[in-house]
Design an enzyme around this catalytic site. Structure first.
Site, PDB file in Angstrom:
ATOM      1  N   GLU A 247       0.897  -1.164   0.000  1.00 22.38           N
ATOM      2  CA  GLU A 247       0.000   0.000   0.000  1.00 22.38           C
ATOM      3  C   GLU A 247       0.930   1.206   0.000  1.00 22.38           C
ATOM      4  O   GLU A 247       1.503   1.557   1.028  1.00 22.38           O
ATOM      5  CB  GLU A 247      -0.911  -0.071   1.233  1.00 22.38           C
ATOM      6  CG  GLU A 247      -2.142   0.785   1.101  1.00 22.38           C
ATOM      7  CD  GLU A 247      -1.959   2.126   1.750  1.00 22.38           C
ATOM      8  OE1 GLU A 247      -1.543   3.062   1.018  1.00 22.38           O
ATOM      9  OE2 GLU A 247      -2.214   2.250   2.948  1.00 22.38           O
ATOM     10  N   CYS A 281      -2.105   8.913   3.211  1.00 25.35           N
ATOM     11  CA  CYS A 281      -1.889   8.511   1.807  1.00 25.35           C
ATOM     12  C   CYS A 281      -3.072   8.872   0.920  1.00 25.35           C
ATOM     13  O   CYS A 281      -2.924   9.012  -0.283  1.00 25.35           O
ATOM     14  CB  CYS A 281      -1.693   7.002   1.701  1.00 25.35           C
ATOM     15  SG  CYS A 281      -0.266   6.437   2.583  1.00 25.35           S
TER      16      CYS A 281
HETATM   17  C1  SIN Z   1      -3.000   5.659   4.943  1.00 23.82           C
HETATM   18  O1  SIN Z   1      -2.769   6.851   4.937  1.00 23.82           O
HETATM   19  O2  SIN Z   1      -2.160   4.840   4.546  1.00 23.82           O
HETATM   20  C2  SIN Z   1      -4.283   5.053   5.449  1.00 23.82           C
HETATM   21  C3  SIN Z   1      -5.372   5.980   5.522  1.00 23.82           C
HETATM   22  C4  SIN Z   1      -6.711   5.326   5.751  1.00 23.82           C
HETATM   23  O3  SIN Z   1      -6.828   4.129   6.057  1.00 23.82           O
HETATM   24  O4  SIN Z   1      -7.684   6.034   5.586  1.00 23.82           O
END
Ligand code: SIN
Length: 474
Positions: A247, A281
């Protein structure tokens, strides 16, 4: 605090040899010292995890599910302690930490239930007297590397499906947020999860990821973090042909069409952009506003952004905490400097906060264009850059013009456009008239260089299962 985090053998109140100092990003004070596990110790842990996994996989699914459910209940029982620990080491405001603990718990509950419905298949053979059977089996010992921006939920999103499936997990938490990880490990043991089945380590990231990638005991590696590191892990794991979930980074576009409900769009932008002070992210990284709504949107967003209260996440009323470290501040600063040198203007914020330390003012930039760094790279901070566009085709073309494909968002009240644009966006996730898309029920993950595989949802369990086919001649 009821949860004694210092009871974990990897955490010390005093400095010790082979322990590193952990600092609070809001106060810059040291809050604990964390053990650096070395290569030999880690290899030993992997061997013990393998023994524990064989036993765990042979338990009835009902037993595994019940123990995970107990773990879920304990996370809820210790919610306040876990949230405070998170704010202390990560900086996010307490309300967001509390929200993240519920989000983390939701994955444990979900996968404790989902595993009960996992089943194989019986296929129709072309031959007489033959049965073709498909079984689903746990992969074995899994490794995980998790990020600092979501210190608890990124752990449970990986360990819950792994353990539910009958796998073990050796997990390296982010060095900036180890306490949340060790706290979960303590609660997991309290719930009855065997000691060697779920273990947390910290230490030299390069050395640990080398062991994970090259070990023949570790059958799967799940990583959440930057595309740069993800590519290195991908290459290193080739040697042992390991199954991977990655991810990675995003560069999320958020498009506001002229026909959007402006209130809904502003709410969506604020939620998506400023959640966790922009360190997510899936945060909107590039905001595209159609020319008919551009001026009004910029004006109203500037007002909203200037009303955000920056401070120590432990304080009442604060809704923007510090950034994780100096490097993160520097990146925001570089993006702003670069944009200003190429013609952008600041409508709100634009500099380090008067509180000093790791605090930065939530910022709105207008007159932004594709030549600027903000168009190409993830800022990972509280910076909202607004680009102007004319047509739907242009917005889609510009939104897709990136090597990333994690999350995207758009706002429109035209239902035909909702379908058209949703289909045209090259992203793993699309938010339509909303800035918040994450939950345990939905598949989280990206396309292109944003990664491989999906987490959460009914699809997330498959990442920890292998298919075995039996051909049975009767
Ligand atoms: C992430 O920023 O990797 C995860 C964010 C989320 O699960 O909403």
């Amino acid at each position: 605090m009821r949860l004694d985090i210092f009871s974990h053998p990897h955490i010390s109140k005093e400095p010790k040899e082979n322990y590193y100092a952990l600092n609070n990003p809001a106060t810059l004070q040291t809050i604990a010292y964390i053990k650096k596990t070395n290569k030999e110790e880690l290899e030993e842990m992997c061997k013990r995890a393998s023994l524990a996994q064989t036993k765990w996989a042979s338990e009835l699914v009902e037993k595994r599910s019940d123990i995970l459910y107990k773990f879920y209940e304990l996370i809820l029982e210790y919610k306040e302690d876990l949230a405070q620990i998170m704010t202390l080491e990560q900086g996010k405001v307490l309300a967001e930490s509390r929200g993240e603990i519920l989000y983390a718990a939701s994955f444990v509950k979900w996968f404790s239930q989902i595993i009960r419905g996992v089943c194989g298949d019986v296929l129709l053979s072309k031959k007489e007297n033959e049965n073709l059977i498909v079984l689903k089996e746990p992969i074995g010992v899994c490794a995980a590397i998790t990020p600092w921006n979501f210190p608890s939920s990124m752990i449970t999103r990986k360990m819950a499906p792994a353990l539910a499936s009958g796998c073990a997990m050796v997990l390296k938490s982010a060095s900036q947020t180890p306490l949340s990880a060790y706290a979960l490990e303590l609660l997991a043991q309290k719930a009855g999860i065997p000691k060697d089945l779920f273990v947390v380590v910290n230490g030299n990231a390069e050395e640990i990821s080398d062991v994970f990638a090259k070990s023949s005991i570790i059958r799967k590696l799940s990583f959440t973090g930057s595309t740069e590191i993800g590519k290195k892990l991908y290459a290193k794991s080739a040697e042992s042909v390991k199954k991977l979930s990655l991810e990675l980074g995003g560069n999320a576009p958020l498009i506001v069409f002229n026909d959007a409900d402006i209130e809904v769009a502003i709410e969506g932008i604020m939620a998506s952009k400023f959640r966790n002070s922009g360190q997510t992210c899936v945060c909107a990284n590039r905001i595209y506003a159609q020319s008919g709504i551009y001026e009004e949107l910029c004006k109203r967003l500037a007002l909203k952004i200037s009303s955000l209260k920056v401070g120590n996440g432990m304080e009442e009323g604060v809704n923007q905490g510090p950034l994780i470290d100096e490097k993160a501040l520097k990146k925001v600063e570089d993006h702003i400097e670069d944009a200003l040198s190429k013609g952008a203007k600041v409508l709100s914020g634009g500099k380090r906060h008067s509180l000093g330390g790791n605090f930065y003012e939530p910022t709105l930039l207008v007159d932004v264009n594709e030549k600027m760094l903000v168009a190409k790279e993830e800022t990972f901070g509280p910076l909202a850059p607004i680009f102007k566009f004319e047509s739907e085709e242009e917005a889609i073309e510009r939104a897709n013009n990136t090597e990333f494909g994690l999350a995207s968002y758009f706002f429109t009240q035209d239902y035909k456009r909702q379908w058209r644009v949703a289909r045209a966006l090259e992203y793993g996730m699309v938010g339509i008239n909303t800035g918040i898309i994450s939950n345990e029920v939905a598949p989280f993950g990206g396309v292109k260089q944003s990664g491989l595989g999906r987490e959460g949802s009914k699809y997330g369990i498959e990442e920890y299962l292998e298919i075995k086919y039996l051909c049975m001649s009767l």
